[in-house]
Design an enzyme around this catalytic site. Structure first.
Site, PDB file in Angstrom:
ATOM      1  N   ASP A  17      -2.805  21.046 -13.298  1.00  0.00           N
ATOM      2  CA  ASP A  17      -3.173  19.774 -13.925  1.00  0.00           C
ATOM      3  C   ASP A  17      -2.642  19.821 -15.359  1.00  0.00           C
ATOM      4  O   ASP A  17      -3.127  20.595 -16.185  1.00  0.00           O
ATOM      5  CB  ASP A  17      -4.693  19.601 -13.894  1.00  0.00           C
ATOM      6  CG  ASP A  17      -5.147  18.249 -14.465  1.00  0.00           C
ATOM      7  OD1 ASP A  17      -4.414  17.673 -15.310  1.00  0.00           O
ATOM      8  OD2 ASP A  17      -6.233  17.774 -14.092  1.00  0.00           O
ATOM      9  N   TYR A  44     -11.485  19.999 -14.804  1.00  0.00           N
ATOM     10  CA  TYR A  44     -12.071  18.677 -15.068  1.00  0.00           C
ATOM     11  C   TYR A  44     -13.314  18.475 -14.189  1.00  0.00           C
ATOM     12  O   TYR A  44     -13.311  18.909 -13.016  1.00  0.00           O
ATOM     13  CB  TYR A  44     -11.009  17.612 -14.765  1.00  0.00           C
ATOM     14  CG  TYR A  44     -11.484  16.203 -14.931  1.00  0.00           C
ATOM     15  CD1 TYR A  44     -11.680  15.661 -16.207  1.00  0.00           C
ATOM     16  CD2 TYR A  44     -11.740  15.397 -13.832  1.00  0.00           C
ATOM     17  CE1 TYR A  44     -12.117  14.357 -16.361  1.00  0.00           C
ATOM     18  CE2 TYR A  44     -12.174  14.092 -13.981  1.00  0.00           C
ATOM     19  CZ  TYR A  44     -12.370  13.576 -15.248  1.00  0.00           C
ATOM     20  OH  TYR A  44     -12.807  12.291 -15.394  1.00  0.00           O
ATOM     21  N   LYS A  60      -4.592   8.994 -19.243  1.00  0.00           N
ATOM     22  CA  LYS A  60      -4.795   9.620 -20.548  1.00  0.00           C
ATOM     23  C   LYS A  60      -3.520   9.524 -21.394  1.00  0.00           C
ATOM     24  O   LYS A  60      -3.122   8.451 -21.764  1.00  0.00           O
ATOM     25  CB  LYS A  60      -5.259  11.075 -20.355  1.00  0.00           C
ATOM     26  CG  LYS A  60      -6.362  11.244 -19.305  1.00  0.00           C
ATOM     27  CD  LYS A  60      -7.690  10.642 -19.724  1.00  0.00           C
ATOM     28  CE  LYS A  60      -8.732  10.657 -18.614  1.00  0.00           C
ATOM     29  NZ  LYS A  60      -8.963  11.948 -17.988  1.00  0.00           N
ATOM     30  N   ARG A 114       0.841  -1.216   0.000  1.00  0.00           N
ATOM     31  CA  ARG A 114       0.000   0.000   0.000  1.00  0.00           C
ATOM     32  C   ARG A 114       0.869   1.256   0.000  1.00  0.00           C
ATOM     33  O   ARG A 114       0.466   2.308  -0.501  1.00  0.00           O
ATOM     34  CB  ARG A 114      -0.961  -0.002   1.200  1.00  0.00           C
ATOM     35  CG  ARG A 114      -1.721   1.305   1.364  1.00  0.00           C
ATOM     36  CD  ARG A 114      -3.031   1.186   2.123  1.00  0.00           C
ATOM     37  NE  ARG A 114      -2.960   0.354   3.296  1.00  0.00           N
ATOM     38  CZ  ARG A 114      -2.378   0.701   4.458  1.00  0.00           C
ATOM     39  NH1 ARG A 114      -1.781   1.876   4.592  1.00  0.00           N
ATOM     40  NH2 ARG A 114      -2.352  -0.139   5.461  1.00  0.00           N
TER      41      ARG A 114
HETATM   42  C1  LIG Z   1      -9.386  12.306 -16.771  1.00  0.00           C
HETATM   43  C2  LIG Z   1      -8.901  13.525 -16.109  1.00  0.00           C
HETATM   44  C3  LIG Z   1      -8.764  13.574 -14.716  1.00  0.00           C
HETATM   45  C4  LIG Z   1      -9.141  12.417 -13.819  1.00  0.00           C
HETATM   46  O1  LIG Z   1      -8.364  11.294 -14.065  1.00  0.00           O
HETATM   47  P1  LIG Z   1      -8.830   9.772 -13.809  1.00  0.00           P
HETATM   48  O2  LIG Z   1      -7.618   8.987 -14.115  1.00  0.00           O
HETATM   49  O3  LIG Z   1      -9.984   9.517 -14.729  1.00  0.00           O
HETATM   50  O4  LIG Z   1      -9.255   9.700 -12.383  1.00  0.00           O
HETATM   51  C5  LIG Z   1      -8.257  14.734 -14.156  1.00  0.00           C
HETATM   52  N1  LIG Z   1      -7.922  15.795 -14.915  1.00  0.00           N
HETATM   53  C6  LIG Z   1      -8.061  15.791 -16.250  1.00  0.00           C
HETATM   54  C7  LIG Z   1      -7.676  16.987 -17.034  1.00  0.00           C
HETATM   55  C8  LIG Z   1      -8.556  14.655 -16.894  1.00  0.00           C
HETATM   56  O5  LIG Z   1      -8.689  14.660 -18.228  1.00  0.00           O
END
Ligand SMILES: *Cc1c(COP(=O)(O)O)cnc(C)c1O
Length: 393
Positions: A185, A113, A210, A60
């Protein structure tokens, strides 16, 4: 051969962090499926358990495969430290919960997001954390809110799904003027196109699900930047338990080896698609930072080395037209994902802002008739032909 810390990103994507855990002359990082790590020597066990020596104790907390993933992202972002989480939202929510306290104030923008936005509007206020979301394109208004005093300035650029661009240099300076922690982000841009830490940001967060992973087969998240802040996030995450799985870490690592190639091809395809759509008479609006028609194109050009693989566009006829158009595309997944090698499309109502009601989307300035388009690495001419035939129907 350049020093391993100074290699270019294309080389870091392939080699970064790889050598530490190679086993029996293997050329690939092992997937270490082990819940615990054993120490015959008590003193060594004690030293590792108390952080005096390097090593792993319990899955963990840390794991060798996961550690390689963190190291590769750290090198790609030019960061001092990195820690991971099971998803992008786990990385973001753990970071926020680790660094904020009742009475803290966060300033962010309306276009974060969808999941992040809900943390700001619903979950954090329940813990007595004040979250102020400002119009994304109004830099003066963001600066004014920051100047009132805040503990954190949370930024995301380009935004999802309308591809608005924030002026990172200016806003990071505003945040630091009031001693706020500035978080970016960087999921949409990727470290290949944008390096917020080099512009002064304190932390960068990613949904590794992504572009970093790039193959739509593993969920993951990562936080990189200032060592003290990353340590706080790690210490919260290891107790919170949103740990990145070693198999997912391996898939993300394998995906990252081609990050530079993929991201450059995706940006080429996105630019070609945006240019094609902008000239098409059924399209009323195209959002892509690489287009000179984009309202913040100059800012994008000043802080990005590429404009990324994401765009969005509105079709004449609104949501009804979108419903009719999408099924005709032959080479695009209609799915709530982005950043993959396959082109992926969808309206905000079923993708980025699925958590919101139509009224909430309207309040965020997201038209229901928008299509978010994540360019894959397919042949450019094939993508244009596919869009053309689908629009002609
Ligand atoms: C998809 C996404 C998230 C969240 O990510 P997950 O892996 O789906 O939890 C956060 N910020 C952006 C810009 C995203 O495209």
């Amino acid at each position: 051969m350049p020093d391993s810390q100074q290699r270019s990103q294309a080389s870091q994507a392939v080699w970064g962090g790889e050598d530490r855990y190679l086993l029996d002359r293997a050329t690939q990082v092992p997937v270490v499926h082990s819940v615990a790590f054993g120490y015959p020597d008590f003193d060594e066990w004690y030293d590792v358990a108390t952080g005096k020596a390097e090593g792993h104790i319990y899955g963990r907390n840390t794991n060798p495969t996961v550690a390689v993933f963190e190291e590769k992202v750290r090198l790609l972002e030019g960061a001092v430290a990195a820690t991971s989480a099971s998803t992008g939202m786990a990385a973001i929510s753990n970071m926020l919960h680790a660094l904020l306290r009742p009475g803290s104030r966060v300033v962010s923008v309306k276009d974060t997001y969808g999941g992040t936005s809900l943390l700001f509007t619903e979950f954090l206020p329940a813990f007595g954390i004040e979250c102020t979301l400002v119009d994304t394109t109004d830099t003066e208004a963001i600066e004014a809110e920051v100047a009132r005093g805040c503990n954190m300035l949370y930024l995301e650029t380009p935004t999802n799904p309308t591809l608005k661009v924030l002026d990172l240099r200016r806003l990071i300076a505003a945040g630091h003027a009031v001693d706020a922690t500035v978080v970016v982000d960087n999921t949409f841009a990727t470290p290949i196109n944008q390096l917020p830490l080099s512009l002064g940001a304190d932390l960068v967060v990613h949904s590794a699900t992504k572009f970093l992973g790039g193959h739509a087969d593993a969920l993951g998240g990562v936080v990189v930047g200032d060592a003290e802040l990353v340590k706080k996030v790690y210490q919260y995450r290891e107790i919170n338990g949103a740990t990145l799985d070693p198999m997912a870490a391996y898939l993300l690592l394998r995906g990252m080896k081609t990050l530079d190639l993929r991201v450059k091809r995706q940006a080429e395809n996105a630019m070609a698609v945006a240019t094609f759509l902008e000239a098409h008479d059924r399209i009323t609006k195209v959002n892509y930072p690489g287009l000179t028609s984009h309202a913040q194109h100059e800012i994008a050009a000043s802080q990005m080395t590429g404009f990324g693989g994401m765009l969005s566009f509105a079709i004449d006829g609104g949501l009804e037209a979108v419903k009719e158009f999408l099924p005709h595309l032959q080479m695009a997944h209609r799915a709530a994902n982005l950043g993959a090698v396959e082109t992926t499309v969808g309206p905000p109502a079923t993708t980025s802002h699925v958590e919101c009601t139509p009224e909430e989307r309207a309040a965020l300035g997201i038209p229901e008739g928008l299509v978010r388009y994540s360019a894959g690495i397919e042949d450019t001419a094939d993508l244009l032909a596919d869009l053309s035939q689908a629009l002609d129907r």
